[in-house]
Design an enzyme around this catalytic site. Structure first.
Site, PDB file in Angstrom:
ATOM      1  CE1 TYR A 187      -4.116   1.915   0.634  1.00 24.72           C
ATOM      2  CE2 TYR A 187      -2.804   3.088   2.264  1.00 24.72           C
ATOM      3  CZ  TYR A 187      -3.952   2.982   1.497  1.00 24.72           C
ATOM      4  OH  TYR A 187      -4.929   3.941   1.592  1.00 24.72           O
ATOM      5  CE  LYS A 243      -3.756   4.937  -1.580  1.00 27.72           C
ATOM      6  NZ  LYS A 243      -4.753   5.357  -2.599  1.00 27.72           N
TER       7      LYS A 243
END
Length: 255
Positions: free
Chosen positions: A155, A159
């Site tokens: 993640y 991001k």
């Protein structure tokens, strides 16, 4: 007169949470809305709720943003049914949290696929319309986790990749009247963060309280906080802002 009158806004992952709040905020300010979600029935239901609440036209479209053909088809359907596309919010996302030594290749690929490839697919499909009309607004959802977060290697990488992607879009598309920016939320009270609380065995209210204590404003964020930032960055008021990532986190990253 609304800020987004005569604009068509596409919001991915908009059946709930930040995406839904953003779609509703844009509709309240005059935009025609396309709610995209992997679950078409959920997208249709969310679009109906947006339309009922705001009196603005909204359609729900099923789309797997990680699939190139699906993303292209969704954008072309928006243009055909709503008469154009002016704003794209790349919000769709998933989590598959685990420590690196436990993280599977599938966990990695799924998260990178939805967040990073999904933003690429949707933006590539939309930008040809933006460039042709010499106007477009792109907003990508990053996260404070881009700065690193235990158990979120996939993640965090996705991001932070979003931030580099956004900066590059600003450089490449600026000459064609297109602005591209990102918002990096901190802790936002959503179904996704509630699921995290359940996974770590904490009551939701206790989990949120702990998050609130970790930032200077002493509260958690809500989807409406992100929607407000998105509304500014996708407006003509922000026409001199591009390639930027705005952290909306209660000042947590400063602590």
């Amino acid at each position: 007169m609304g800020r987004f009158d005569a604009r068509v806004a596409v919001v991915t992952g908009a059946a709930r949470g930040i995406g839904f709040a953003t779609a509703r905020r844009f509709a309240e300010e005059g935009a025609t809305i396309a709610v995209l979600d992997l679950d078409e029935s959920a997208a249709a239901d969310a679009a109906s709720r947006v339309a009922d609440a705001t009196g603005t036209k909204a359609v729900g479209i099923g789309c797997d943003v990680a699939d190139t053909a699906s993303a292209e088809a969704a954008v072309e359907r928006v243009v055909a049914e709503l008469g154009g596309i002016h704003i794209l919010v790349n919000n769709a996302g998933i989590t598959r949290d685990n420590l690196l030594f436990k993280m599977t290749e599938e966990d990695w690929d799924s998260v990178i696929g939805v967040h990073l490839k999904g933003a690429f697919n949707m933006t590539k499909a939309a930008q040809k319309h933006f460039v042709q009309q010499k106007y477009g607004k792109i907003l990508n959802l990053s996260s404070v986790s881009a700065l690193g977060n235990r158990g979120q290697a996939n993640y965090s990488a996705a991001k932070m990749g979003i931030q580099g992607f956004t900066r590059t879009l600003g450089i490449e598309l600026g000459p064609f009247g297109v602005n591209a920016n990102a918002v990096a939320p901190g802790f936002i009270a959503t179904e996704m963060t509630d699921a995290t609380a359940a996974r770590v065995g904490m009551p939701v209210e206790e989990f949120r309280a702990a998050a609130a204590e970790a930032n200077p404003v002493r509260r958690v964020g809500y989807p409406e906080d992100i929607a407000a930032a998105a509304a500014f960055l996708c407006s003509d008021e922000a026409s001199y802002v591009t390639g930027q990532t705005l952290y909306v986190d209660g000042g947590a990253k400063l602590g």
